[in-house]
Scaffold this motif. Structure first.
Motif, PDB file in Angstrom:
ATOM      1  N   ALA A  19      16.522   0.691  -1.177  1.00 31.75           N
ATOM      2  CA  ALA A  19      16.000   0.589  -1.774  1.00 31.75           C
ATOM      3  C   ALA A  19      14.831  -0.193  -1.481  1.00 31.75           C
ATOM      4  O   ALA A  19      15.120  -1.182  -0.353  1.00 31.75           O
ATOM      5  N   PRO A  20      13.778  -0.505  -1.717  1.00 31.80           N
ATOM      6  CA  PRO A  20      12.747  -1.188  -2.080  1.00 31.80           C
ATOM      7  C   PRO A  20      12.896  -2.617  -2.944  1.00 31.80           C
ATOM      8  O   PRO A  20      13.922  -2.511  -3.316  1.00 31.80           O
ATOM      9  N   ASP A  21      11.837  -3.676  -1.760  1.00 31.36           N
ATOM     10  CA  ASP A  21      12.575  -5.084  -2.254  1.00 31.36           C
ATOM     11  C   ASP A  21      11.861  -5.380  -4.040  1.00 31.36           C
ATOM     12  O   ASP A  21      12.607  -6.513  -4.559  1.00 31.36           O
ATOM     13  N   SER A  22      10.976  -4.247  -3.814  1.00 29.85           N
ATOM     14  CA  SER A  22      10.541  -4.769  -5.763  1.00 29.85           C
ATOM     15  C   SER A  22       9.326  -3.063  -6.068  1.00 29.85           C
ATOM     16  O   SER A  22       8.896  -2.799  -5.098  1.00 29.85           O
ATOM     17  N   TYR A  44       7.942  -1.462  -2.582  1.00 28.50           N
ATOM     18  CA  TYR A  44       7.313  -2.385  -1.745  1.00 28.50           C
ATOM     19  C   TYR A  44       8.858  -2.731  -0.396  1.00 28.50           C
ATOM     20  O   TYR A  44       9.821  -2.999  -0.933  1.00 28.50           O
ATOM     21  N   TYR A  45       8.307  -2.724   0.887  1.00 30.47           N
ATOM     22  CA  TYR A  45       9.138  -2.920   1.778  1.00 30.47           C
ATOM     23  C   TYR A  45       8.840  -3.127   2.692  1.00 30.47           C
ATOM     24  O   TYR A  45       7.795  -4.032   3.544  1.00 30.47           O
ATOM     25  N   LEU A  81      -1.061   6.846   1.200  1.00 31.43           N
ATOM     26  CA  LEU A  81       0.554   7.095   1.368  1.00 31.43           C
ATOM     27  C   LEU A  81       1.379   5.387   0.862  1.00 31.43           C
ATOM     28  O   LEU A  81       1.983   5.198   0.311  1.00 31.43           O
ATOM     29  N   TYR A  82      -0.179   4.772   1.999  1.00 30.39           N
ATOM     30  CA  TYR A  82       1.220   2.816   2.248  1.00 30.39           C
ATOM     31  C   TYR A  82      -0.724   2.399   2.457  1.00 30.39           C
ATOM     32  O   TYR A  82      -1.746   2.703   2.176  1.00 30.39           O
ATOM     33  N   TRP A  83       0.028   1.102   2.219  1.00 32.91           N
ATOM     34  CA  TRP A  83      -0.616  -0.296   2.300  1.00 32.91           C
ATOM     35  C   TRP A  83      -0.216  -1.015   2.709  1.00 32.91           C
ATOM     36  O   TRP A  83       0.983  -2.061   2.812  1.00 32.91           O
ATOM     37  N   LEU A  92       4.778  -4.006   3.548  1.00 30.51           N
ATOM     38  CA  LEU A  92       4.451  -2.126   3.283  1.00 30.51           C
ATOM     39  C   LEU A  92       4.242  -1.951   1.733  1.00 30.51           C
ATOM     40  O   LEU A  92       5.873  -1.682   0.564  1.00 30.51           O
ATOM     41  N   GLY A  93       3.552  -1.257   0.973  1.00 35.84           N
ATOM     42  CA  GLY A  93       3.015  -0.742  -0.384  1.00 35.84           C
ATOM     43  C   GLY A  93       3.149   0.968  -0.251  1.00 35.84           C
ATOM     44  O   GLY A  93       2.145   0.647   0.360  1.00 35.84           O
TER      45      GLY A  93
END
Length: 138
Positions: A19-22, A44-45, A81-83, A92-93
């Motif tokens: 799961a993502p951190d936030s 966010y990972y 897709l990501y940033w 990474l978002g």
């Protein structure tokens, strides 16, 4: 558990470990432009828990903080897709809407509330006037 996000054509993917951190809902004008919607929402990972597959192109802009905000998009279908950001280079978002299998996508906080569309109702989560280091309004 692995979760996969992909662009519209499937040529660019992000495989995420756990799961993502936030999950952050952003109301800034740049996220509105990036998504074509009333806000952006990202999972966010730590970069160490994400594997990117496929080709991407990048677009660099200045965030409200003044730091570089680097968006990666599919060169075929143009899905962002990501940033990542210069302020948080190890993270990474990932666009929440790009996941088909992430079970809980409820935001854990909202940022840039000052730019929130007035017809959107606050979710009752920690909310910040600007970035997460700014004044908390909820």
């Amino acid at each position: 558990m692995q979760y996969t996000a992909s662009c519209g054509c499937g040529g660019l993917k992000a495989s995420c470990d756990g799961a993502p951190d936030s999950i952050v809902q952003c109301h800034c004008s740049d996220c509105k432009k990036r998504t074509g919607s009333a806000f952006g929402i990202g999972a966010y990972y730590p970069a160490s828990r994400v594997v990117i597959m496929g080709l991407s192109q990048r677009f660099v802009r200045k965030a409200a903080s003044g730091a570089d905000f680097i968006q990666y998009f599919c060169p075929n279908c143009a899905t962002t897709l990501y940033w990542t950001t210069a302020r948080h280079p190890d993270g990474l978002g990932i666009a929440v809407g790009a996941f088909a299998d992430l079970p809980d996508t409820r935001p854990t906080r909202a940022v840039f509330d000052q730019d929130r569309c007035n017809w959107l109702t606050a979710l009752g989560i920690p909310t910040f006037t600007r970035g997460r280091d700014s004044e908390q309004v909820m």
